[in-house]
Motif scaffolding. Sequence first.
Motif, mmCIF file in Angstrom:
data_model
loop_
_atom_site.group_PDB
_atom_site.id
_atom_site.type_symbol
_atom_site.label_atom_id
_atom_site.label_comp_id
_atom_site.label_asym_id
_atom_site.label_seq_id
_atom_site.Cartn_x
_atom_site.Cartn_y
_atom_site.Cartn_z
ATOM 1 N N ALA A 125 0.730 -1.301 -0.117
ATOM 2 C CA ALA A 125 0.250 0.112 0.175
ATOM 3 C C ALA A 125 0.723 1.045 -0.189
ATOM 4 O O ALA A 125 0.824 2.448 -0.549
ATOM 5 N N LEU A 126 2.060 1.239 0.757
ATOM 6 C CA LEU A 126 2.455 2.272 0.705
ATOM 7 C C LEU A 126 3.112 2.952 -0.894
ATOM 8 O O LEU A 126 3.507 3.678 -0.794
ATOM 9 N N GLY A 127 4.090 1.156 -1.787
ATOM 10 C CA GLY A 127 4.386 1.082 -2.985
ATOM 11 C C GLY A 127 3.354 2.311 -3.638
ATOM 12 O O GLY A 127 3.344 3.515 -4.426
ATOM 13 N N VAL A 128 2.386 1.913 -3.510
ATOM 14 C CA VAL A 128 1.115 2.561 -3.921
ATOM 15 C C VAL A 128 0.946 3.968 -3.854
ATOM 16 O O VAL A 128 0.648 4.474 -5.365
ATOM 17 N N LEU A 159 1.347 6.952 -6.477
ATOM 18 C CA LEU A 159 0.000 7.822 -6.455
ATOM 19 C C LEU A 159 0.790 9.245 -6.679
ATOM 20 O O LEU A 159 0.645 10.057 -7.118
ATOM 21 N N ASN A 160 1.589 9.609 -5.451
ATOM 22 C CA ASN A 160 2.316 11.001 -4.908
ATOM 23 C C ASN A 160 3.426 10.805 -3.975
ATOM 24 O O ASN A 160 3.131 10.222 -3.533
ATOM 25 N N VAL A 161 4.511 11.043 -4.603
ATOM 26 C CA VAL A 161 5.599 11.215 -3.053
ATOM 27 C C VAL A 161 5.194 11.348 -1.769
ATOM 28 O O VAL A 161 5.795 11.064 -0.667
ATOM 29 N N TRP A 162 4.824 12.985 -2.112
ATOM 30 C CA TRP A 162 4.518 13.154 -1.286
ATOM 31 C C TRP A 162 3.594 12.916 -0.089
ATOM 32 O O TRP A 162 3.176 12.582 1.065
ATOM 33 N N LEU A 163 2.579 11.740 -0.177
ATOM 34 C CA LEU A 163 1.535 11.215 0.130
ATOM 35 C C LEU A 163 2.160 10.236 0.869
ATOM 36 O O LEU A 163 1.736 10.440 1.217
ATOM 37 N N GLY A 164 2.826 9.481 -0.050
ATOM 38 C CA GLY A 164 3.546 8.525 0.413
ATOM 39 C C GLY A 164 4.334 8.916 1.639
ATOM 40 O O GLY A 164 4.408 8.360 2.658
ATOM 41 N N VAL A 165 5.319 9.665 2.059
ATOM 42 C CA VAL A 165 5.828 10.111 2.255
ATOM 43 C C VAL A 165 4.944 10.472 4.289
ATOM 44 O O VAL A 165 5.461 10.232 5.056
ATOM 45 N N ALA A 166 3.824 11.042 3.361
ATOM 46 C CA ALA A 166 3.399 11.524 4.933
ATOM 47 C C ALA A 166 2.185 9.683 6.098
ATOM 48 O O ALA A 166 2.218 10.278 7.011
ATOM 49 N N THR A 167 2.165 9.658 4.808
ATOM 50 C CA THR A 167 2.137 8.687 5.387
ATOM 51 C C THR A 167 2.240 7.216 5.731
ATOM 52 O O THR A 167 2.293 6.579 7.248
ATOM 53 N N LEU A 168 4.098 6.858 5.953
ATOM 54 C CA LEU A 168 4.906 6.468 5.961
ATOM 55 C C LEU A 168 4.906 6.863 7.075
ATOM 56 O O LEU A 168 5.874 6.352 8.850
ATOM 57 N N ALA A 169 5.919 8.441 7.686
ATOM 58 C CA ALA A 169 6.152 8.918 8.068
ATOM 59 C C ALA A 169 4.248 8.824 9.608
ATOM 60 O O ALA A 169 5.647 8.893 11.106
ATOM 61 N N THR A 170 3.378 8.944 9.480
ATOM 62 C CA THR A 170 2.648 8.465 10.036
ATOM 63 C C THR A 170 3.063 7.228 10.918
ATOM 64 O O THR A 170 2.535 6.767 12.425
ATOM 65 N N PHE A 180 -5.179 7.496 7.956
ATOM 66 C CA PHE A 180 -4.802 8.935 7.830
ATOM 67 C C PHE A 180 -3.874 8.737 6.539
ATOM 68 O O PHE A 180 -4.559 10.611 5.822
ATOM 69 N N ALA A 181 -4.121 7.823 5.515
ATOM 70 C CA ALA A 181 -3.964 7.934 4.550
ATOM 71 C C ALA A 181 -5.191 8.271 3.464
ATOM 72 O O ALA A 181 -4.698 9.565 2.454
ATOM 73 N N PRO A 182 -6.533 8.129 3.456
ATOM 74 C CA PRO A 182 -7.261 8.521 2.780
ATOM 75 C C PRO A 182 -7.681 10.444 3.006
ATOM 76 O O PRO A 182 -7.650 11.128 2.713
ATOM 77 N N PHE A 183 -7.509 11.066 3.900
ATOM 78 C CA PHE A 183 -7.173 11.980 4.834
ATOM 79 C C PHE A 183 -6.187 13.181 4.038
ATOM 80 O O PHE A 183 -6.522 14.256 3.287
ATOM 81 N N TYR A 184 -5.160 12.202 4.306
ATOM 82 C CA TYR A 184 -3.716 13.168 3.370
ATOM 83 C C TYR A 184 -3.887 13.653 2.138
ATOM 84 O O TYR A 184 -3.283 14.418 1.243
ATOM 85 N N TYR A 185 -4.554 12.129 1.477
ATOM 86 C CA TYR A 185 -4.907 12.667 0.021
ATOM 87 C C TYR A 185 -6.219 13.727 -0.350
ATOM 88 O O TYR A 185 -5.585 14.077 -1.200
ATOM 89 N N GLY A 186 -7.375 13.197 0.505
ATOM 90 C CA GLY A 186 -8.103 14.757 -0.151
ATOM 91 C C GLY A 186 -8.104 15.916 0.873
ATOM 92 O O GLY A 186 -7.817 16.893 -0.561
#
Length: 201
Positions: free
Chosen positions: A113-116, A120-131, A152-158
């Motif tokens: 999921a992190l890879g996906v 989709l977007n580097v910052w989306l992945g980084v924010a989710t990974l940081a969480t 939090f991932a959908p929240f970050y994407y939104g």
Amino acid sequence: MNTILFAIAAYLIGSLSFAVIVSKLFKLADPRTYGSKNPGATNVLRSGNKKAALVTLLGDCFKGWLAVWLARKFGPEFGLGEGSIALVAIAVFLGHLWPVFFRFVGGKGVATALGVLLGLNVWLGVATLATWLIVAYAFRYSSLAALVASVFAPFYYGLLFGTDTILLAVLAMSGLLIYRHRKNIGNLISGKESRIGSKKS
């Protein structure tokens, strides 16, 4: 038709279970036979081989990223749009959860999921990974970190992109991640959940 072909290819990529493949290469026990019996990096870590766990983590993350990157890179010339990218994202994730190459017994999907998300977007992945890292460091529970990050991932994407078809894919992945961690949720509540780095039993 092209969308279906890309989705099938993504599913097959996702079906490569690196926990099982890497364990065989490192001559370790099958991760489906000990610990949580989950073929994922956290369970491979219970074997005591940190290098194997790291390779598993990177491999599962890479395949998620690769499927989305291929769809974004080459999809437009085959008529793939936003909806097709969302389908590819879900397909590679489903491949990891229920891999055709391993009798449909797969992992819980955190690294994929992190890879996906990174695809989709580097910052989306980084924010989710940081969480995930913050929660894992604070509480030492991989499952709890995954659950919080999945919420939090959908929240970050939104926040980054608003509401669109891909957000639905991210929401679907989050829902599946929570579902796959249902046993962990029970263990967390009862105090029986294993902490990060605990040895196999």
